[in-house]
Motif scaffolding. Sequence first.
Motif, PDB file in Angstrom:
ATOM      1  N   GLY A   1      35.723  41.933  50.977  1.00  0.00           N
ATOM      2  CA  GLY A   1      34.509  42.672  50.657  1.00  0.00           C
ATOM      3  C   GLY A   1      34.406  43.129  49.224  1.00  0.00           C
ATOM      4  O   GLY A   1      34.778  42.444  48.282  1.00  0.00           O
ATOM      5  N   GLU A   2      33.904  44.352  49.097  1.00  0.00           N
ATOM      6  CA  GLU A   2      33.616  44.915  47.791  1.00  0.00           C
ATOM      7  C   GLU A   2      34.878  45.071  46.941  1.00  0.00           C
ATOM      8  O   GLU A   2      34.846  44.853  45.727  1.00  0.00           O
ATOM      9  N   THR A   3      35.987  45.425  47.574  1.00  0.00           N
ATOM     10  CA  THR A   3      37.249  45.593  46.835  1.00  0.00           C
ATOM     11  C   THR A   3      37.655  44.274  46.181  1.00  0.00           C
ATOM     12  O   THR A   3      37.988  44.229  44.994  1.00  0.00           O
ATOM     13  N   ARG A   4      37.598  43.190  46.945  1.00  0.00           N
ATOM     14  CA  ARG A   4      37.970  41.880  46.412  1.00  0.00           C
ATOM     15  C   ARG A   4      36.992  41.463  45.313  1.00  0.00           C
ATOM     16  O   ARG A   4      37.397  40.943  44.277  1.00  0.00           O
ATOM     17  N   GLU A   5      35.711  41.715  45.532  1.00  0.00           N
ATOM     18  CA  GLU A   5      34.711  41.344  44.530  1.00  0.00           C
ATOM     19  C   GLU A   5      34.919  42.137  43.238  1.00  0.00           C
ATOM     20  O   GLU A   5      34.892  41.568  42.142  1.00  0.00           O
ATOM     21  N   ASP A   6      35.147  43.441  43.345  1.00  0.00           N
ATOM     22  CA  ASP A   6      35.348  44.279  42.159  1.00  0.00           C
ATOM     23  C   ASP A   6      36.587  43.824  41.369  1.00  0.00           C
ATOM     24  O   ASP A   6      36.539  43.723  40.141  1.00  0.00           O
ATOM     25  N   LEU A   7      37.670  43.560  42.074  1.00  0.00           N
ATOM     26  CA  LEU A   7      38.894  43.115  41.385  1.00  0.00           C
ATOM     27  C   LEU A   7      38.683  41.762  40.711  1.00  0.00           C
ATOM     28  O   LEU A   7      39.094  41.557  39.559  1.00  0.00           O
ATOM     29  N   THR A   8      38.036  40.839  41.413  1.00  0.00           N
ATOM     30  CA  THR A   8      37.800  39.504  40.853  1.00  0.00           C
ATOM     31  C   THR A   8      36.895  39.606  39.629  1.00  0.00           C
ATOM     32  O   THR A   8      37.145  38.969  38.598  1.00  0.00           O
ATOM     33  N   ARG A   9      35.873  40.419  39.725  1.00  0.00           N
ATOM     34  CA  ARG A   9      34.943  40.615  38.600  1.00  0.00           C
ATOM     35  C   ARG A   9      35.696  41.226  37.401  1.00  0.00           C
ATOM     36  O   ARG A   9      35.536  40.783  36.262  1.00  0.00           O
ATOM     37  N   ASP A  10      36.520  42.231  37.656  1.00  0.00           N
ATOM     38  CA  ASP A  10      37.285  42.861  36.567  1.00  0.00           C
ATOM     39  C   ASP A  10      38.212  41.857  35.889  1.00  0.00           C
ATOM     40  O   ASP A  10      38.337  41.844  34.654  1.00  0.00           O
ATOM     41  N   LEU A  11      38.867  41.021  36.680  1.00  0.00           N
ATOM     42  CA  LEU A  11      39.777  40.022  36.108  1.00  0.00           C
ATOM     43  C   LEU A  11      39.010  38.971  35.309  1.00  0.00           C
ATOM     44  O   LEU A  11      39.471  38.523  34.255  1.00  0.00           O
ATOM     45  N   LEU A  12      37.842  38.580  35.789  1.00  0.00           N
ATOM     46  CA  LEU A  12      37.010  37.618  35.060  1.00  0.00           C
ATOM     47  C   LEU A  12      36.490  38.242  33.766  1.00  0.00           C
ATOM     48  O   LEU A  12      36.500  37.597  32.711  1.00  0.00           O
ATOM     49  N   ASP A  13      36.053  39.501  33.822  1.00  0.00           N
ATOM     50  CA  ASP A  13      35.597  40.199  32.612  1.00  0.00           C
ATOM     51  C   ASP A  13      36.710  40.254  31.569  1.00  0.00           C
ATOM     52  O   ASP A  13      36.469  39.991  30.387  1.00  0.00           O
ATOM     53  N   ALA A  14      37.913  40.600  31.994  1.00  0.00           N
ATOM     54  CA  ALA A  14      39.043  40.685  31.064  1.00  0.00           C
ATOM     55  C   ALA A  14      39.346  39.323  30.456  1.00  0.00           C
ATOM     56  O   ALA A  14      39.627  39.207  29.259  1.00  0.00           O
ATOM     57  N   ALA A  15      39.276  38.269  31.260  1.00  0.00           N
ATOM     58  CA  ALA A  15      39.550  36.917  30.761  1.00  0.00           C
ATOM     59  C   ALA A  15      38.459  36.451  29.808  1.00  0.00           C
ATOM     60  O   ALA A  15      38.735  35.763  28.818  1.00  0.00           O
ATOM     61  N   SER A  16      37.210  36.837  30.050  1.00  0.00           N
ATOM     62  CA  SER A  16      36.092  36.352  29.237  1.00  0.00           C
ATOM     63  C   SER A  16      36.159  36.867  27.799  1.00  0.00           C
ATOM     64  O   SER A  16      35.579  36.262  26.900  1.00  0.00           O
ATOM     65  N   ASP A  17      36.899  37.948  27.570  1.00  0.00           N
ATOM     66  CA  ASP A  17      37.074  38.462  26.207  1.00  0.00           C
ATOM     67  C   ASP A  17      37.781  37.462  25.304  1.00  0.00           C
ATOM     68  O   ASP A  17      37.691  37.553  24.082  1.00  0.00           O
ATOM     69  N   GLU A  18      38.484  36.514  25.892  1.00  0.00           N
ATOM     70  CA  GLU A  18      39.258  35.532  25.123  1.00  0.00           C
ATOM     71  C   GLU A  18      38.416  34.339  24.670  1.00  0.00           C
ATOM     72  O   GLU A  18      38.904  33.499  23.906  1.00  0.00           O
ATOM     73  N   PHE A  19      37.171  34.255  25.123  1.00  0.00           N
ATOM     74  CA  PHE A  19      36.351  33.079  24.821  1.00  0.00           C
ATOM     75  C   PHE A  19      35.178  33.445  23.918  1.00  0.00           C
ATOM     76  O   PHE A  19      34.662  34.566  23.961  1.00  0.00           O
TER      77      PHE A  19
END
Length: 193
Positions: free
Chosen positions: A98-116
């Motif tokens: 649910g929301e917990t998995r979505e929030d964590l996945t979104r946070d990890l994607l946001d952190a990774a996107s800083d590198e591009f």
Amino acid sequence: MSLDTVVEDIREEAHARAENIRSEGETRAEEIESAAEEDAEEILEEAEREIEREIEQLREQRLSSAKLEAKQKRLEARRDVLGDVREQVEEELAALEGETREDLTRDLLDAASDEFDEGDDVSVYGRADDRELIESILEDYDGYEYAGEYNCLGGVVVESDQSRVRVNNTFDSVLEDVWEDNLREISKQLFEQ
């Protein structure tokens, strides 16, 4: 003095000398025997002391060996417990929904996107069960697309040919970092004595 008297005197003197020599010989033999007995006692006492030292040394070696074996068994048991705890954490991470998995996945994607760089074509990989979730999150990102499965507990692996960068922001990699950074504290809490 008659010859018989002289012979008798010589005989008595010889007999007295023989008796004296025999007495001195017996005394000397007793001294030698007594010294030999003392030496034998010293040798026996030294042998007993040496045996006691060897027994004590063997006892210490066995005790030390037993302590080392017990310590190794304790360490093995602790490793097993830590392995079980890690496995349980991994299972709980994989089971997030649910929301917990979505929030964590979104946070990890946001952190990774800083590198591009903006305008890069970015490929995102994730757990097979998270495909729909990742694709829905990627709708908010220009130039990002789901590129396939990655064997992990969750999270994302993000890469771009233009930037030649690959970022592993999976639950597994985050857990590994957190685990390594906190292993001493985890052990302390589990095995506090």
